[in-house]
Motif scaffolding. Structure first.
Motif, PDB file in Angstrom:
ATOM      1  N   MET A  21      39.309 -17.509 -19.126  1.00 42.60           N
ATOM      2  CA  MET A  21      38.542 -16.633 -19.989  1.00 42.60           C
ATOM      3  C   MET A  21      37.327 -17.386 -20.535  1.00 42.60           C
ATOM      4  O   MET A  21      37.464 -18.499 -21.022  1.00 42.60           O
ATOM      5  CB  MET A  21      39.428 -16.150 -21.137  1.00 42.60           C
ATOM      6  CG  MET A  21      38.743 -15.216 -22.083  1.00 42.60           C
ATOM      7  SD  MET A  21      38.192 -13.700 -21.321  1.00 42.60           S
ATOM      8  CE  MET A  21      39.273 -12.532 -22.037  1.00 42.60           C
ATOM      9  N   PHE A  22      36.165 -16.778 -20.421  1.00 39.50           N
ATOM     10  CA  PHE A  22      34.929 -17.404 -20.878  1.00 39.50           C
ATOM     11  C   PHE A  22      34.621 -16.989 -22.315  1.00 39.50           C
ATOM     12  O   PHE A  22      34.876 -15.867 -22.715  1.00 39.50           O
ATOM     13  CB  PHE A  22      33.748 -16.995 -19.987  1.00 39.50           C
ATOM     14  CG  PHE A  22      33.873 -17.426 -18.554  1.00 39.50           C
ATOM     15  CD1 PHE A  22      34.471 -18.624 -18.204  1.00 39.50           C
ATOM     16  CD2 PHE A  22      33.384 -16.625 -17.542  1.00 39.50           C
ATOM     17  CE1 PHE A  22      34.563 -19.019 -16.888  1.00 39.50           C
ATOM     18  CE2 PHE A  22      33.470 -17.013 -16.213  1.00 39.50           C
ATOM     19  CZ  PHE A  22      34.059 -18.212 -15.886  1.00 39.50           C
ATOM     20  N   ILE A  23      34.015 -17.909 -23.061  1.00 37.87           N
ATOM     21  CA  ILE A  23      33.512 -17.596 -24.392  1.00 37.87           C
ATOM     22  C   ILE A  23      32.142 -16.928 -24.207  1.00 37.87           C
ATOM     23  O   ILE A  23      31.372 -17.280 -23.317  1.00 37.87           O
ATOM     24  CB  ILE A  23      33.414 -18.880 -25.259  1.00 37.87           C
ATOM     25  CG1 ILE A  23      33.009 -18.543 -26.694  1.00 37.87           C
ATOM     26  CG2 ILE A  23      32.479 -19.901 -24.648  1.00 37.87           C
ATOM     27  CD1 ILE A  23      33.044 -19.743 -27.646  1.00 37.87           C
ATOM     28  N   SER A  24      31.833 -15.940 -25.029  1.00 38.69           N
ATOM     29  CA  SER A  24      30.562 -15.226 -24.896  1.00 38.69           C
ATOM     30  C   SER A  24      29.393 -16.103 -25.338  1.00 38.69           C
ATOM     31  O   SER A  24      29.562 -17.069 -26.093  1.00 38.69           O
ATOM     32  CB  SER A  24      30.591 -13.955 -25.745  1.00 38.69           C
ATOM     33  OG  SER A  24      30.556 -14.285 -27.121  1.00 38.69           O
ATOM     34  N   CYS A  25      28.207 -15.720 -24.893  1.00 38.76           N
ATOM     35  CA  CYS A  25      27.023 -16.480 -25.307  1.00 38.76           C
ATOM     36  C   CYS A  25      26.813 -16.351 -26.815  1.00 38.76           C
ATOM     37  O   CYS A  25      26.412 -17.310 -27.471  1.00 38.76           O
ATOM     38  CB  CYS A  25      25.795 -16.055 -24.522  1.00 38.76           C
ATOM     39  SG  CYS A  25      25.264 -14.364 -24.773  1.00 38.76           S
TER      40      CYS A  25
END
Length: 97
Positions: A1-5
């Motif tokens: 899961m990626f962290i948002s910008c």
């Protein structure tokens, strides 16, 4: 899961998160994000403790998110507790500063 910008930029602003580019030096030279340091994936296990502060959050990124995922796992294995994967560096440009 990626962290948002948005969350990445907020972590940098509020908690002085360390932005780490795990791409090769050649990739880093072609496109650099503001404030990012380059620690290539193949070096991260040897130099992370020397270049990064375990007391501050770390956000890693690369070209696609694959190397940054591996870097995140390595850092957590070294005792870094607040490590986030932004995924591809292009995610940086998906939200305003």
């Amino acid at each position: 899961m990626f962290i948002s910008c948005e969350d990445t930029k907020q972590l940098i602003k509020d908690k002085q998160a360390q932005l780490v580019d795990v791409r090769t030096p050649e990739e880093f030279m072609s496109t650099q994000l503001p404030g990012a340091i380059n620690i290539p994936l193949h070096e991260i296990d040897q130099v992370a403790a020397l270049k990064l502060d375990k007391a501050r959050p770390v956000v890693v990124f690369c070209r696609s998110g694959q190397r940054s995922y591996m870097a995140q796992q390595i850092l957590m294995g070294q005792g870094f507790t607040d490590v986030h994967n932004m995924g591809p560096f292009s995610a940086w440009f998906q939200c305003p500063d």
